[in-house]
Design a protein around this motif. Structure first.
Motif, PDB file in Angstrom:
ATOM      1  N   ALA A   1      51.001  42.302  34.362  1.00 56.23           N
ATOM      2  CA  ALA A   1      51.462  41.639  35.947  1.00 56.23           C
ATOM      3  C   ALA A   1      51.878  40.372  36.133  1.00 56.23           C
ATOM      4  O   ALA A   1      51.933  39.881  35.542  1.00 56.23           O
ATOM      5  CB  ALA A   1      49.995  41.341  36.533  1.00 56.23           C
ATOM      6  N   VAL A   2      52.765  40.237  37.367  1.00 49.74           N
ATOM      7  CA  VAL A   2      54.457  39.624  38.079  1.00 49.74           C
ATOM      8  C   VAL A   2      53.262  38.457  38.662  1.00 49.74           C
ATOM      9  O   VAL A   2      52.878  39.257  39.323  1.00 49.74           O
ATOM     10  CB  VAL A   2      54.687  40.214  37.543  1.00 49.74           C
ATOM     11  N   ILE A   3      52.607  37.022  38.410  1.00 51.30           N
ATOM     12  CA  ILE A   3      52.457  36.676  39.832  1.00 51.30           C
ATOM     13  C   ILE A   3      54.168  36.392  40.500  1.00 51.30           C
ATOM     14  O   ILE A   3      54.848  35.631  40.202  1.00 51.30           O
ATOM     15  CB  ILE A   3      51.645  34.604  39.182  1.00 51.30           C
ATOM     16  N   LEU A   4      53.495  36.288  41.610  1.00 48.84           N
ATOM     17  CA  LEU A   4      54.878  36.664  42.965  1.00 48.84           C
ATOM     18  C   LEU A   4      54.527  34.736  43.277  1.00 48.84           C
ATOM     19  O   LEU A   4      55.758  34.547  43.095  1.00 48.84           O
ATOM     20  CB  LEU A   4      54.638  36.642  44.160  1.00 48.84           C
ATOM     21  N   SER A   5      53.158  34.269  43.815  1.00 51.82           N
ATOM     22  CA  SER A   5      53.357  33.431  44.410  1.00 51.82           C
ATOM     23  C   SER A   5      51.723  32.780  44.217  1.00 51.82           C
ATOM     24  O   SER A   5      50.963  33.928  43.856  1.00 51.82           O
ATOM     25  CB  SER A   5      53.393  33.243  46.021  1.00 51.82           C
ATOM     26  N   ASN A   6      52.176  31.686  44.456  1.00 49.81           N
ATOM     27  CA  ASN A   6      50.836  31.388  43.889  1.00 49.81           C
ATOM     28  C   ASN A   6      50.168  29.081  44.749  1.00 49.81           C
ATOM     29  O   ASN A   6      51.593  28.468  45.329  1.00 49.81           O
ATOM     30  CB  ASN A   6      50.176  30.550  42.411  1.00 49.81           C
ATOM     31  N   ARG A   7      49.186  30.072  46.295  1.00 44.52           N
ATOM     32  CA  ARG A   7      49.162  28.794  46.659  1.00 44.52           C
ATOM     33  C   ARG A   7      47.489  28.059  46.891  1.00 44.52           C
ATOM     34  O   ARG A   7      46.434  28.956  46.655  1.00 44.52           O
ATOM     35  CB  ARG A   7      49.909  29.006  47.962  1.00 44.52           C
ATOM     36  N   ARG A   8      47.490  26.947  47.436  1.00 42.21           N
ATOM     37  CA  ARG A   8      46.252  26.624  47.785  1.00 42.21           C
ATOM     38  C   ARG A   8      45.748  26.947  49.422  1.00 42.21           C
ATOM     39  O   ARG A   8      46.279  26.696  50.388  1.00 42.21           O
ATOM     40  CB  ARG A   8      45.800  25.313  47.809  1.00 42.21           C
ATOM     41  N   VAL A   9      44.574  27.617  49.272  1.00 41.25           N
ATOM     42  CA  VAL A   9      44.172  27.818  51.016  1.00 41.25           C
ATOM     43  C   VAL A   9      42.472  27.379  51.151  1.00 41.25           C
ATOM     44  O   VAL A   9      41.749  26.741  50.169  1.00 41.25           O
ATOM     45  CB  VAL A   9      44.218  29.432  51.024  1.00 41.25           C
ATOM     46  N   ASP A  10      42.101  27.793  52.095  1.00 41.04           N
ATOM     47  CA  ASP A  10      41.292  27.439  53.133  1.00 41.04           C
ATOM     48  C   ASP A  10      40.061  27.816  51.076  1.00 41.04           C
ATOM     49  O   ASP A  10      39.976  28.774  51.483  1.00 41.04           O
ATOM     50  CB  ASP A  10      40.365  27.289  54.143  1.00 41.04           C
ATOM     51  N   GLY A  11      38.815  26.805  50.422  1.00 41.74           N
ATOM     52  CA  GLY A  11      38.416  27.326  49.841  1.00 41.74           C
ATOM     53  C   GLY A  11      38.430  27.837  49.022  1.00 41.74           C
ATOM     54  O   GLY A  11      37.557  28.266  47.887  1.00 41.74           O
ATOM     55  N   GLY A  12      40.218  27.965  48.258  1.00 38.75           N
ATOM     56  CA  GLY A  12      40.285  27.717  47.125  1.00 38.75           C
ATOM     57  C   GLY A  12      41.559  28.373  47.386  1.00 38.75           C
ATOM     58  O   GLY A  12      42.297  27.429  47.772  1.00 38.75           O
ATOM     59  N   VAL A  13      41.567  28.955  46.047  1.00 40.32           N
ATOM     60  CA  VAL A  13      43.689  29.614  45.667  1.00 40.32           C
ATOM     61  C   VAL A  13      43.713  31.175  46.276  1.00 40.32           C
ATOM     62  O   VAL A  13      42.868  32.244  46.056  1.00 40.32           O
ATOM     63  CB  VAL A  13      44.216  28.926  43.919  1.00 40.32           C
ATOM     64  N   GLU A  14      45.005  31.203  46.026  1.00 40.85           N
ATOM     65  CA  GLU A  14      45.703  32.752  46.200  1.00 40.85           C
ATOM     66  C   GLU A  14      46.506  32.802  45.604  1.00 40.85           C
ATOM     67  O   GLU A  14      47.491  31.835  45.388  1.00 40.85           O
ATOM     68  CB  GLU A  14      46.084  33.009  47.604  1.00 40.85           C
ATOM     69  N   ILE A  15      46.715  33.949  45.166  1.00 38.36           N
ATOM     70  CA  ILE A  15      47.843  34.244  43.870  1.00 38.36           C
ATOM     71  C   ILE A  15      48.327  35.854  44.439  1.00 38.36           C
ATOM     72  O   ILE A  15      47.161  36.608  44.479  1.00 38.36           O
ATOM     73  CB  ILE A  15      47.077  34.433  42.173  1.00 38.36           C
ATOM     74  N   VAL A  16      49.004  35.914  44.397  1.00 37.68           N
ATOM     75  CA  VAL A  16      50.173  36.912  45.494  1.00 37.68           C
ATOM     76  C   VAL A  16      50.778  37.611  43.459  1.00 37.68           C
ATOM     77  O   VAL A  16      51.542  37.044  43.121  1.00 37.68           O
ATOM     78  CB  VAL A  16      50.999  37.529  45.610  1.00 37.68           C
ATOM     79  N   THR A  17      50.087  39.313  43.192  1.00 35.71           N
ATOM     80  CA  THR A  17      50.926  39.355  41.789  1.00 35.71           C
ATOM     81  C   THR A  17      51.394  40.837  42.494  1.00 35.71           C
ATOM     82  O   THR A  17      51.019  41.696  43.379  1.00 35.71           O
ATOM     83  CB  THR A  17      49.847  39.493  40.859  1.00 35.71           C
ATOM     84  N   ALA A  18      52.118  41.261  41.202  1.00 36.83           N
ATOM     85  CA  ALA A  18      52.916  43.062  41.218  1.00 36.83           C
ATOM     86  C   ALA A  18      53.067  43.354  39.879  1.00 36.83           C
ATOM     87  O   ALA A  18      53.063  42.406  38.720  1.00 36.83           O
ATOM     88  CB  ALA A  18      54.067  42.782  41.580  1.00 36.83           C
ATOM     89  N   LEU A  19      52.883  44.652  39.215  1.00 37.11           N
ATOM     90  CA  LEU A  19      52.885  45.386  38.469  1.00 37.11           C
ATOM     91  C   LEU A  19      54.048  46.154  38.401  1.00 37.11           C
ATOM     92  O   LEU A  19      54.237  46.454  40.293  1.00 37.11           O
ATOM     93  CB  LEU A  19      51.707  46.513  38.400  1.00 37.11           C
ATOM     94  N   ASP A  20      55.078  46.386  37.018  1.00 30.22           N
ATOM     95  CA  ASP A  20      56.432  46.990  37.752  1.00 30.22           C
ATOM     96  C   ASP A  20      57.023  46.770  38.889  1.00 30.22           C
ATOM     97  O   ASP A  20      57.622  47.092  39.533  1.00 30.22           O
ATOM     98  CB  ASP A  20      55.814  49.081  37.629  1.00 30.22           C
ATOM     99  N   TYR A  21      57.579  45.418  38.731  1.00 31.22           N
ATOM    100  CA  TYR A  21      57.801  44.916  39.350  1.00 31.22           C
ATOM    101  C   TYR A  21      59.582  44.227  39.185  1.00 31.22           C
ATOM    102  O   TYR A  21      60.043  44.724  37.884  1.00 31.22           O
ATOM    103  CB  TYR A  21      57.704  43.039  39.172  1.00 31.22           C
ATOM    104  N   ASP A  22      59.950  45.049  40.058  1.00 26.49           N
ATOM    105  CA  ASP A  22      61.765  45.430  39.814  1.00 26.49           C
ATOM    106  C   ASP A  22      62.747  44.682  41.135  1.00 26.49           C
ATOM    107  O   ASP A  22      62.389  44.372  42.532  1.00 26.49           O
ATOM    108  CB  ASP A  22      62.454  46.804  39.984  1.00 26.49           C
TER     109      ASP A  22
END
Length: 439
Positions: free
Chosen positions: A26-47
């Protein structure tokens, strides 16, 4: 490329979820803090190339791979929010339906007339409603759910990356435009015309864009200004075999005789290329007590029209020839070079594929086409193909036929009723799909 968003109270817990569900690739596209914790957006087979394609014109803003990934994540968030809003709308409709059912009322928070068609067109032609209020409510509920399911389906495709999204003129990505283009293609329009109409919708809800597109389509569909039966003249019908030329002439002739009598009408056929090709026209002539003349080696078209100059209306049937057939050039040249004012109309079957419609138009346009007639409307699953054809070719639609009955199933063409009929067909298809999915 599969994109997914994860929420957790801490970064370690979020990464653990990513590892468990997406694996080590998995490739991490972004991470950021949100209410209640963190959010990570990931991708498989990223092109990266695919990501730029999905972002469209906005991709030029990504000066590096990190910024591109961040923009891809932002796009994914927006699409998921749209998807969640659509799901919420379906829940609300179902709850309202349940509430109305318990109180004995009818359920339809979004009627076809107000939601699926421009307001300026709604009052012009009112679709026939079922006599039973219960049936009407059930139909409205099913129609609305079908529309929402189609919207959610297109959103899922966008979120999963199956469909590349379109872009607005200001560079902002528009999932609404993409969904609008897809709905217009479900209506039956070609991808190019659907994309052109959807791109004119700059901002707002999907339903607003849908109404706007239908209004533009109705404006773009030209129709004949005069009633042939009253105005009179010489009209020739051309088109491929099986398109309904002879039957349409029979309907026109029968209606004329009912309104004006047989004495001022004549029928002519130029089909001398096939054995017994004009027998059906002679049958119509005998039934209606109308003369039928045949163009052949001894009688040219102009000679026959000279003899029929006292007739108020002359209808000319032609052979269904293609450019590969013997006599094709001869027949069209005969019509185009006539000394008489022959208004030639192309007969187009609504059941034909768009590519075939275009091919037929190219074959017959040398006959100086004045317009067209749409046939077999009743047999077509959707009408967008035929409407898109007449919009792209700018051929005015004079008449359309919607059945086999003579002369009842012949209608004067008007743009708004034709587009409305197309919307009704789409609604019927969506309702059938909704029933099939629920079975």
């Amino acid at each position: 490329m599969k994109v997914k968003r994860f929420f957790a109270q801490s970064m370690a817990e979020a990464l653990k979820q990513v590892s468990h569900e997406m694996g080590p690739d998995a490739v991490i596209l972004s991470n950021r803090r949100v209410d209640g914790g963190v959010e990570i957006v990931t991708a498989l087979d990223y092109d990266e190339n695919m990501a730029r394609q999905r972002l469209g014109e906005r991709a030029v803003e990504a000066t590096n791979g990190s910024r591109l990934a961040e923009m891809q994540a932002e796009q994914h968030r927006r699409l998921e929010e749209e998807l969640n809003r659509s799901r919420s709308r379906i829940r609300e409709v179902r709850e309202k339906r349940a509430g109305n059912a318990s109180s004995g009322g009818t359920a339809s928070s979004m009627s076809f007339e107000t939601a699926d068609f421009p307001a300026s067109l709604s009052g012009t032609v009112v679709a026939e409603k079922p006599a039973s209020g219960r049936e009407s409510g059930t139909g409205g509920y099913a129609d609305e759910l079908a529309s929402m399911r189609a919207e959610i389906s297109s959103l899922r495709d966008l979120v999963s990356g199956k469909v590349a999204s379109t872009t607005q003129a200001d560079g902002g990505n528009s999932a609404v435009q993409q969904r609008l283009a897809e709905r217009l293609q479900e209506f039956g329009l070609g991808a190019e015309l659907a994309g052109s109409l959807s791109r004119r919708h700059r901002a707002g809800r999907l339903e607003d864009g849908w109404k706007q597109s239908l209004k533009m389509l109705a404006t773009g569909v030209r129709t004949g200004r005069e009633d042939w039966l009253d105005a009179g003249g010489i009209y020739a019908l051309v088109g491929p075999t099986g398109s309904g030329k002879t039957t349409t002439i029979g309907k026109l002739a029968a209606r004329y005789v009912l309104e004006h009598g047989p004495d001022s009408l004549a029928l002519v056929t130029t089909d001398r290329y096939r054995v017994a090709a004009h027998e059906q026209l002679f049958v119509f002539g005998r039934i209606l007590n109308v003369p039928v003349r045949v163009v052949d080696e001894s009688h040219s078209l102009d000679d026959i029209l000279d003899e029929l100059s006292d007739r108020h209306l002359v209808l000319i049937d032609t052979a269904g020839l293609t450019s590969a057939d013997r006599g094709y050039q001869e027949q069209l040249a005969e019509l185009a070079r006539s000394d008489h004012n022959i208004r030639t109309h192309l007969v187009v079957s609504a059941t034909s594929q768009p590519r075939i419609m275009k091919s037929v138009w190219h074959c017959y346009k040398m006959a100086n086409l004045a317009g067209c007639i749409m046939t077999k409307i009743d047999e077509a699953l959707t009408l967008g193909e035929a409407l898109g054809f007449v919009m792209e070719t700018s051929l005015p639609v004079a008449w359309y036929t919607d059945g086999q009955k003579i002369p009842e199933d012949l209608q004067r063409a008007e743009a708004i009723p034709l587009v409305r009929l197309g919307v009704e067909r789409l609604r019927a298809v969506q309702s059938a799909q909704a029933i099939a999915e629920g079975a």
